[in-house]
Write a protein that holds these residues in place. Structure first.
Motif, PDB file in Angstrom:
ATOM      1  N   VAL A 148     -22.669  -6.322  -8.890  1.00 37.69           N
ATOM      2  CA  VAL A 148     -22.507  -7.148  -7.693  1.00 37.69           C
ATOM      3  C   VAL A 148     -22.177  -8.595  -8.083  1.00 37.69           C
ATOM      4  N   LEU A 149     -22.731  -9.075  -9.191  1.00 42.08           N
ATOM      5  CA  LEU A 149     -22.368 -10.407  -9.672  1.00 42.08           C
ATOM      6  C   LEU A 149     -20.887 -10.452 -10.048  1.00 42.08           C
ATOM      7  N   HIS A 150     -20.416  -9.401 -10.694  1.00 43.48           N
ATOM      8  CA  HIS A 150     -18.998  -9.335 -11.058  1.00 43.48           C
ATOM      9  C   HIS A 150     -18.124  -9.334  -9.807  1.00 43.48           C
ATOM     10  N   GLU A 151     -18.530  -8.550  -8.825  1.00 41.19           N
ATOM     11  CA  GLU A 151     -17.768  -8.496  -7.567  1.00 41.19           C
ATOM     12  C   GLU A 151     -17.717  -9.863  -6.886  1.00 41.19           C
ATOM     13  N   ALA A 152     -18.793 -10.647  -7.059  1.00 42.21           N
ATOM     14  CA  ALA A 152     -18.851 -11.979  -6.472  1.00 42.21           C
ATOM     15  C   ALA A 152     -18.189 -13.026  -7.377  1.00 42.21           C
ATOM     16  N   ALA A 167     -22.927 -12.102 -14.590  1.00 43.24           N
ATOM     17  CA  ALA A 167     -22.687 -10.656 -14.671  1.00 43.24           C
ATOM     18  C   ALA A 167     -22.768 -10.188 -16.121  1.00 43.24           C
ATOM     19  N   ALA A 168     -22.182 -10.953 -17.032  1.00 43.57           N
ATOM     20  CA  ALA A 168     -22.206 -10.579 -18.449  1.00 43.57           C
ATOM     21  C   ALA A 168     -23.633 -10.602 -18.988  1.00 43.57           C
ATOM     22  N   GLU A 169     -24.423 -11.583 -18.583  1.00 43.46           N
ATOM     23  CA  GLU A 169     -25.816 -11.654 -19.022  1.00 43.46           C
ATOM     24  C   GLU A 169     -26.612 -10.451 -18.519  1.00 43.46           C
TER      25      GLU A 169
END
Length: 83
Positions: A54-58, A64-66
């Motif tokens: 979801v972080l990647h999508e945002a 997201a990598a972390e």
């Protein structure tokens, strides 16, 4: 009848809520739900994976990598990985 739930049970509920919210485009709320899941159970690998997605999508790529690195460590045996 009394029901006793441990933190792992609540972490699954938060993870499920995050999945629902994310699937409905409510990314900020989904992130908050996944963060609550991993707060309650820091070794819950799939919640870290879901948070990463979801972080990647945002487009929050660094975060997201972390989260993905945390998932990978847990998935590869550095923690239980499930509720």
């Amino acid at each position: 009848m009394n029901v006793v739930l441990d933190k792992g049970s609540y972490s699954v509920a938060w993870d499920d809520l995050g999945l629902y919210l994310g699937s409905h485009g409510r990314l900020e709320e989904a992130m908050a739900a996944f963060r609550q899941a991993v707060h309650l159970k820091p070794d819950y690998a799939m919640a870290w994976n879901n948070l990463s997605m979801v972080l990647h999508e945002a487009r929050r790529y660094k975060e997201a990598a972390e989260a993905m690195r945390r998932f990978e460590r847990l998935w590869n045996g550095e923690g239980k990985g499930s509720p």
